[in-house]
Every structure is written in C-alpha cells, then in structure tokens.
Design a protein around this motif. Structure first.
Motif, PDB file in Angstrom:
ATOM      1  N   PRO A 199       0.824  -1.209   0.000  1.00 15.83           N
ATOM      2  CA  PRO A 199       0.000   0.000   0.000  1.00 15.83           C
ATOM      3  C   PRO A 199       0.863   1.266   0.000  1.00 15.83           C
ATOM      4  O   PRO A 199       1.999   1.266   0.469  1.00 15.83           O
ATOM      5  N   THR A 200       0.296   2.341  -0.522  1.00 19.45           N
ATOM      6  CA  THR A 200       1.008   3.618  -0.629  1.00 19.45           C
ATOM      7  C   THR A 200       1.527   4.093   0.721  1.00 19.45           C
ATOM      8  O   THR A 200       2.648   4.578   0.832  1.00 19.45           O
ATOM      9  N   ARG A 201       0.723   3.944   1.752  1.00 21.00           N
ATOM     10  CA  ARG A 201       1.111   4.390   3.094  1.00 21.00           C
ATOM     11  C   ARG A 201       2.354   3.641   3.583  1.00 21.00           C
ATOM     12  O   ARG A 201       3.269   4.234   4.156  1.00 21.00           O
ATOM     13  N   VAL A 202       2.394   2.343   3.340  1.00 16.83           N
ATOM     14  CA  VAL A 202       3.545   1.524   3.746  1.00 16.83           C
ATOM     15  C   VAL A 202       4.781   1.932   2.938  1.00 16.83           C
ATOM     16  O   VAL A 202       5.877   2.066   3.487  1.00 16.83           O
ATOM     17  N   ASN A 203       4.597   2.143   1.636  1.00 13.44           N
ATOM     18  CA  ASN A 203       5.713   2.588   0.790  1.00 13.44           C
ATOM     19  C   ASN A 203       6.280   3.910   1.281  1.00 13.44           C
ATOM     20  O   ASN A 203       7.501   4.104   1.303  1.00 13.44           O
ATOM     21  N   HIS A 204       5.397   4.824   1.667  1.00 12.01           N
ATOM     22  CA  HIS A 204       5.852   6.127   2.158  1.00 12.01           C
ATOM     23  C   HIS A 204       6.656   5.963   3.449  1.00 12.01           C
ATOM     24  O   HIS A 204       7.729   6.563   3.598  1.00 12.01           O
ATOM     25  N   ARG A 205       6.174   5.140   4.341  1.00  8.42           N
ATOM     26  CA  ARG A 205       6.885   4.922   5.611  1.00  8.42           C
ATOM     27  C   ARG A 205       8.217   4.218   5.394  1.00  8.42           C
ATOM     28  O   ARG A 205       9.211   4.528   6.055  1.00  8.42           O
ATOM     29  N   LEU A 206       8.233   3.274   4.475  1.00  6.39           N
ATOM     30  CA  LEU A 206       9.500   2.614   4.144  1.00  6.39           C
ATOM     31  C   LEU A 206      10.496   3.604   3.542  1.00  6.39           C
ATOM     32  O   LEU A 206      11.694   3.556   3.830  1.00  6.39           O
ATOM     33  N   GLY A 207       9.996   4.510   2.711  1.00  4.48           N
ATOM     34  CA  GLY A 207      10.851   5.549   2.137  1.00  4.48           C
ATOM     35  C   GLY A 207      11.436   6.454   3.201  1.00  4.48           C
ATOM     36  O   GLY A 207      12.618   6.812   3.159  1.00  4.48           O
ATOM     37  N   LEU A 208      10.607   6.827   4.176  1.00  2.00           N
ATOM     38  CA  LEU A 208      11.093   7.653   5.285  1.00  2.00           C
ATOM     39  C   LEU A 208      12.134   6.899   6.114  1.00  2.00           C
ATOM     40  O   LEU A 208      13.151   7.479   6.518  1.00  2.00           O
ATOM     41  N   ALA A 209      11.883   5.627   6.361  1.00  7.53           N
ATOM     42  CA  ALA A 209      12.848   4.821   7.125  1.00  7.53           C
ATOM     43  C   ALA A 209      14.166   4.690   6.370  1.00  7.53           C
ATOM     44  O   ALA A 209      15.249   4.826   6.965  1.00  7.53           O
ATOM     45  N   ALA A 210      14.079   4.437   5.074  1.00  2.00           N
ATOM     46  CA  ALA A 210      15.301   4.326   4.263  1.00  2.00           C
ATOM     47  C   ALA A 210      16.069   5.647   4.264  1.00  2.00           C
ATOM     48  O   ALA A 210      17.307   5.652   4.375  1.00  2.00           O
ATOM     49  N   ALA A 211      15.352   6.761   4.162  1.00  2.00           N
ATOM     50  CA  ALA A 211      16.009   8.072   4.184  1.00  2.00           C
ATOM     51  C   ALA A 211      16.677   8.325   5.528  1.00  2.00           C
ATOM     52  O   ALA A 211      17.792   8.855   5.593  1.00  2.00           O
ATOM     53  N   ALA A 212      16.011   7.935   6.611  1.00  2.00           N
ATOM     54  CA  ALA A 212      16.582   8.140   7.944  1.00  2.00           C
ATOM     55  C   ALA A 212      17.836   7.288   8.142  1.00  2.00           C
ATOM     56  O   ALA A 212      18.844   7.767   8.678  1.00  2.00           O
ATOM     57  N   ILE A 213      17.778   6.044   7.692  1.00  2.87           N
ATOM     58  CA  ILE A 213      18.948   5.160   7.822  1.00  2.87           C
ATOM     59  C   ILE A 213      20.095   5.684   6.959  1.00  2.87           C
ATOM     60  O   ILE A 213      21.243   5.744   7.421  1.00  2.87           O
ATOM     61  N   SER A 214      19.792   6.077   5.735  1.00  8.49           N
ATOM     62  CA  SER A 214      20.824   6.628   4.845  1.00  8.49           C
ATOM     63  C   SER A 214      21.438   7.889   5.442  1.00  8.49           C
ATOM     64  O   SER A 214      22.661   8.069   5.414  1.00  8.49           O
ATOM     65  N   ALA A 215      20.591   8.753   5.986  1.00 10.69           N
ATOM     66  CA  ALA A 215      21.094   9.987   6.592  1.00 10.69           C
ATOM     67  C   ALA A 215      21.989   9.674   7.786  1.00 10.69           C
ATOM     68  O   ALA A 215      23.044  10.307   7.957  1.00 10.69           O
ATOM     69  N   ALA A 216      21.596   8.714   8.602  1.00 10.25           N
ATOM     70  CA  ALA A 216      22.411   8.346   9.760  1.00 10.25           C
ATOM     71  C   ALA A 216      23.780   7.828   9.322  1.00 10.25           C
ATOM     72  O   ALA A 216      24.812   8.190   9.899  1.00 10.25           O
ATOM     73  N   VAL A 217      23.794   7.001   8.299  1.00  8.23           N
ATOM     74  CA  VAL A 217      25.066   6.471   7.788  1.00  8.23           C
ATOM     75  C   VAL A 217      25.918   7.605   7.219  1.00  8.23           C
ATOM     76  O   VAL A 217      27.131   7.672   7.464  1.00  8.23           O
ATOM     77  N   LEU A 218      25.295   8.502   6.474  1.00 10.74           N
ATOM     78  CA  LEU A 218      26.045   9.626   5.894  1.00 10.74           C
ATOM     79  C   LEU A 218      26.588  10.563   6.970  1.00 10.74           C
ATOM     80  O   LEU A 218      27.710  11.077   6.848  1.00 10.74           O
TER      81      LEU A 218
END
Length: 150
Positions: free
Chosen positions: A78-97
């Motif tokens: 679902p779109t809502r799950v995709n959006h939350r996964l995108g936010l999680a991926a962005a947060a993890i990527s930002a933390a690594v960076l």
C-alpha cells in the motif's frame, strides 16, 4: 546561502572536476604515447580528483533521487507503507552519511595536524577529507528533505 546557489556551486565543482579528470588523462595519454613522456603524478592526480568528484556529486544525487533503488515490493504494498519505508530508508541513509561525515571530519583533522600529504606531488589530504565530510552532511540533509516532501 540559498539552496539554489549551493546546488549551482556543487554542479560547477562537479563540472570542473570532470574537466580536470579529462585533462589529466588526455595529457598523460598524449605525453605517454606520442612523446614518450607521461605526465608526472598523473595517477595520484586522478585518484584525488576522482575521490573529490564522487563526494561532490553525492549531494546532487541525493537531492534529485537519482541513486540506485531496488523497488521489488513497491507495486504490491500500500502507498502508506511505501511512504513509511521511504522515510525509514532516508533516515537510515542519513544516519550512515552523518557517521561518514563525522569519521571524515576526524580523519581530516588528523591529516591537518600530522601534515599528511600525497607521496609524489605533496598535495595535502585534509581538504579532500573536509570536502567529503561536508558533502556527506549535505547528502544526508537533501535525502531527508526529499523523503519528507514526497
């Protein structure tokens, strides 16, 4: 400094680094094969320019979302799950960076205090570590902003 000025500056830096990489390679190849006189320090210059190029392009890739993504489940979730996964991926990527930026900052300070320089040309290493640290922070910031806006 506006975001537009920052992006234009990074794009200019990337273009300049690409031109420098092309010039070093061309001069080295022409010198090597036509005059039997390769460009002294060409390998070292290529390494330094390429490293700077990768870091300078990183925030631009994060801003535009042009990085490689694997989206095998996007069509079935679902779109809502995709959006939350995108936010999680962005947060993890930002933390690594941010972690990379911290490590590069520490490395750059050590190189500055120790006076670390390249072997053949004597180029100081710390500005490259500083550029990497700043660009990692910018990439993290752009990535989070992009994820929040979508």
């Amino acid at each position: 400094m506006t975001q537009r000025v920052l992006i234009r500056g990074l794009e200019g830096l990337v273009a300049l680094l690409l031109l420098a990489l092309i010039a070093v390679t061309a001069v080295d190849v022409v010198g090597r094969y036509l005059m039997n006189a390769p460009l002294s320090g060409a390998f070292e210059m290529t390494e330094l320019i390429l490293g700077a190029l990768v870091f300078a392009a990183l925030p631009l890739v994060s801003k535009s979302g042009s990085h490689v993504e694997v989206d095998l489940l996007v069509s079935v979730l679902p779109t809502r799950v995709n959006h939350r996964l995108g936010l999680a991926a962005a947060a993890i990527s930002a933390a690594v960076l941010v972690y990379f930026a911290w490590q590069l900052g520490r490395l750059g300070l050590n190189q500055l205090h120790e006076g670390s320089r390249s072997v053949s040309l004597g180029v100081p290493y710390w500005p490259f570590a500083a550029l990497g640290a700043v660009c990692c922070l910018l990439a993290a910031w752009f990535g989070i902003r992009r994820a929040v806006r979508t």
